[in-house]
Design a protein around this motif. Sequence first.
Motif, PDB file in Angstrom:
ATOM      1  N   THR A  36      66.386  17.971  85.264  1.00 14.23           N
ATOM      2  CA  THR A  36      66.164  17.813  86.774  1.00 14.23           C
ATOM      3  C   THR A  36      64.515  17.530  86.791  1.00 14.23           C
ATOM      4  OG1 THR A  36      65.544  20.215  86.732  1.00 14.23           O
ATOM      5  CG2 THR A  36      67.802  19.433  87.455  1.00 14.23           C
ATOM      6  N   SER A  37      63.778  17.526  85.696  1.00 15.47           N
ATOM      7  CA  SER A  37      62.257  17.121  85.750  1.00 15.47           C
ATOM      8  C   SER A  37      61.803  16.537  84.206  1.00 15.47           C
ATOM      9  CB  SER A  37      61.400  18.276  86.265  1.00 15.47           C
ATOM     10  OG  SER A  37      61.570  19.451  85.074  1.00 15.47           O
ATOM     11  N   THR A  38      60.760  16.116  84.618  1.00 12.71           N
ATOM     12  CA  THR A  38      60.202  15.562  83.298  1.00 12.71           C
ATOM     13  C   THR A  38      59.700  16.865  82.251  1.00 12.71           C
ATOM     14  OG1 THR A  38      57.996  15.285  84.070  1.00 12.71           O
ATOM     15  CG2 THR A  38      59.423  13.416  83.833  1.00 12.71           C
ATOM     16  N   ASN A  39      59.096  17.910  83.182  1.00  5.89           N
ATOM     17  CA  ASN A  39      58.976  18.975  82.172  1.00  5.89           C
ATOM     18  C   ASN A  39      60.415  19.585  81.381  1.00  5.89           C
ATOM     19  OD1 ASN A  39      56.301  19.254  82.691  1.00  5.89           O
ATOM     20  ND2 ASN A  39      56.771  20.518  84.518  1.00  5.89           N
ATOM     21  N   MET A  40      61.468  19.278  82.186  1.00  2.00           N
ATOM     22  CA  MET A  40      62.780  20.083  81.462  1.00  2.00           C
ATOM     23  C   MET A  40      63.025  19.059  80.337  1.00  2.00           C
ATOM     24  SD  MET A  40      66.396  20.820  83.305  1.00  2.00           S
ATOM     25  CE  MET A  40      67.664  20.987  82.304  1.00  2.00           C
ATOM     26  N   THR A  41      63.036  17.650  80.383  1.00  3.97           N
ATOM     27  CA  THR A  41      63.192  16.630  79.281  1.00  3.97           C
ATOM     28  C   THR A  41      62.186  17.153  78.237  1.00  3.97           C
ATOM     29  OG1 THR A  41      62.152  14.955  80.393  1.00  3.97           O
ATOM     30  CG2 THR A  41      64.352  14.994  80.571  1.00  3.97           C
ATOM     31  N   LYS A  42      61.212  17.425  78.394  1.00  7.68           N
ATOM     32  CA  LYS A  42      59.893  17.698  77.280  1.00  7.68           C
ATOM     33  C   LYS A  42      60.492  19.131  76.776  1.00  7.68           C
ATOM     34  CE  LYS A  42      55.987  15.494  79.503  1.00  7.68           C
ATOM     35  NZ  LYS A  42      54.797  15.783  80.402  1.00  7.68           N
ATOM     36  N   LYS A  43      61.011  19.940  77.616  1.00  6.59           N
ATOM     37  CA  LYS A  43      61.216  21.161  76.808  1.00  6.59           C
ATOM     38  C   LYS A  43      62.575  20.952  76.141  1.00  6.59           C
ATOM     39  CE  LYS A  43      61.123  25.873  76.932  1.00  6.59           C
ATOM     40  NZ  LYS A  43      59.983  26.627  76.405  1.00  6.59           N
ATOM     41  N   ILE A  44      63.434  20.142  76.188  1.00 10.15           N
ATOM     42  CA  ILE A  44      64.627  19.913  75.361  1.00 10.15           C
ATOM     43  C   ILE A  44      64.313  19.296  74.332  1.00 10.15           C
ATOM     44  CG2 ILE A  44      66.827  18.485  75.478  1.00 10.15           C
ATOM     45  CD1 ILE A  44      66.879  18.899  78.380  1.00 10.15           C
ATOM     46  N   ALA A  45      63.333  18.313  74.509  1.00  2.00           N
ATOM     47  CA  ALA A  45      62.587  17.612  73.157  1.00  2.00           C
ATOM     48  C   ALA A  45      62.036  18.295  72.097  1.00  2.00           C
ATOM     49  CB  ALA A  45      61.797  16.478  73.506  1.00  2.00           C
ATOM     50  N   GLU A  46      61.444  19.431  72.698  1.00  6.50           N
ATOM     51  CA  GLU A  46      60.457  20.353  71.958  1.00  6.50           C
ATOM     52  C   GLU A  46      61.742  21.405  71.501  1.00  6.50           C
ATOM     53  OE1 GLU A  46      58.068  24.201  72.994  1.00  6.50           O
ATOM     54  OE2 GLU A  46      57.536  22.607  74.302  1.00  6.50           O
ATOM     55  N   ARG A  47      62.646  21.816  71.970  1.00  2.00           N
ATOM     56  CA  ARG A  47      63.634  22.814  71.288  1.00  2.00           C
ATOM     57  C   ARG A  47      64.346  22.044  70.423  1.00  2.00           C
ATOM     58  NH1 ARG A  47      63.684  27.758  70.980  1.00  2.00           N
ATOM     59  NH2 ARG A  47      65.790  27.950  71.479  1.00  2.00           N
ATOM     60  N   LEU A  48      64.676  20.789  70.552  1.00  2.00           N
ATOM     61  CA  LEU A  48      65.373  20.355  69.455  1.00  2.00           C
ATOM     62  C   LEU A  48      64.427  19.404  68.229  1.00  2.00           C
ATOM     63  CD1 LEU A  48      68.137  18.689  71.749  1.00  2.00           C
ATOM     64  CD2 LEU A  48      68.357  20.729  70.400  1.00  2.00           C
ATOM     65  N   GLY A  49      63.359  19.807  68.380  1.00  2.00           N
ATOM     66  CA  GLY A  49      62.472  19.106  67.665  1.00  2.00           C
ATOM     67  C   GLY A  49      62.365  17.671  67.311  1.00  2.00           C
ATOM     68  N   LEU A  50      62.527  17.066  68.635  1.00  2.00           N
ATOM     69  CA  LEU A  50      62.674  15.571  68.596  1.00  2.00           C
ATOM     70  C   LEU A  50      61.401  14.709  68.625  1.00  2.00           C
ATOM     71  CD1 LEU A  50      65.531  15.320  71.307  1.00  2.00           C
ATOM     72  CD2 LEU A  50      65.709  15.130  68.974  1.00  2.00           C
ATOM     73  N   GLY A  51      60.398  15.350  69.028  1.00  2.00           N
ATOM     74  CA  GLY A  51      59.022  14.653  68.946  1.00  2.00           C
ATOM     75  C   GLY A  51      58.823  14.286  70.514  1.00  2.00           C
ATOM     76  N   ASP A  52      57.647  13.250  70.494  1.00  2.00           N
ATOM     77  CA  ASP A  52      57.312  12.866  71.929  1.00  2.00           C
ATOM     78  C   ASP A  52      58.344  12.073  72.625  1.00  2.00           C
ATOM     79  OD1 ASP A  52      55.120  14.313  71.558  1.00  2.00           O
ATOM     80  OD2 ASP A  52      53.598  12.808  70.881  1.00  2.00           O
ATOM     81  N   ILE A  53      58.356  12.136  73.770  1.00  2.00           N
ATOM     82  CA  ILE A  53      59.180  11.201  74.779  1.00  2.00           C
ATOM     83  C   ILE A  53      58.648   9.873  74.962  1.00  2.00           C
ATOM     84  CG2 ILE A  53      60.268  10.796  76.888  1.00  2.00           C
ATOM     85  CD1 ILE A  53      60.694  13.855  76.905  1.00  2.00           C
TER      86      ILE A  53
END
Length: 272
Positions: free
Chosen positions: A89-106
Amino acid sequence: MEIYSLSGASGTGKSTSALQFAHDHQIRAIIDDGLLIIDGEKVAGTSAKFEKSALRAVRRAIFDDESHRTEVLNALHKYEIPSILLIGTSTNMTKKIAERLGLGDIAHYYQVEDIRSAKDIQRARFVREIQGQHLMPVPFRQVEQNFFKRFIQRGMDIFAPNRVKIGETTLVRPDFHQQSITIAKSVYMDIVKHVVEADPHVTRIQHLQCVVNQVPRISFGIYLGAPVNYSLPEQILALQQAIADSFFVHFQMEPEQIDIYVFGIETKAHAH
């Protein structure tokens, strides 16, 4: 892994556009509402739409639960995906998902307004807010039927321009979306009649039909008054616009389609 972010407010149609967007950008994997979807199929995770409350749904979507996070992480390692689309729902949310899954920077950020027209977003909001329907970009057969006791139905097949099928969608009404409104087809038809009957060029309306899947499609025929000292195409276009405007005033959306057929020209005296 190359990471894409697609964000937008709830009910703006992100999930509807996700499969097409991923195909256009050659992205095989999607994270949406707690699910890992690869090549249009769910391979891991549990949907946030199964939760009983909106708060629990958000926590599910950002992988707050450790066992859920581990399940999706293991699947990501197994499939070795080169790129992935994160939906939130926001870029903050997708950043949080990337962080939780250890995916790196968007690497790439998109808003839903970048990939959907204002009218498409309008319709998506209507389906969500009025009808309480949520869309999942996974096949009907992969959605656990027992979670949705009130509403679940097939959505649509998504095709690439070359007609190759790239995925399916399913419509559900989660428990946490308590309120929904059913609008009778007759209400839509009454609005059309009211607008058409107010048009000074139209003598009568016939064969009014309204097909409602999610957003109504309207079709009808008209007789126009003689003499025709006006531009016929402009008159029909103006009538279509008047109907669309009236629907927007009442429902904050426009019909999917408005087909008007001119059956004939007649003097007012012959109108009945």
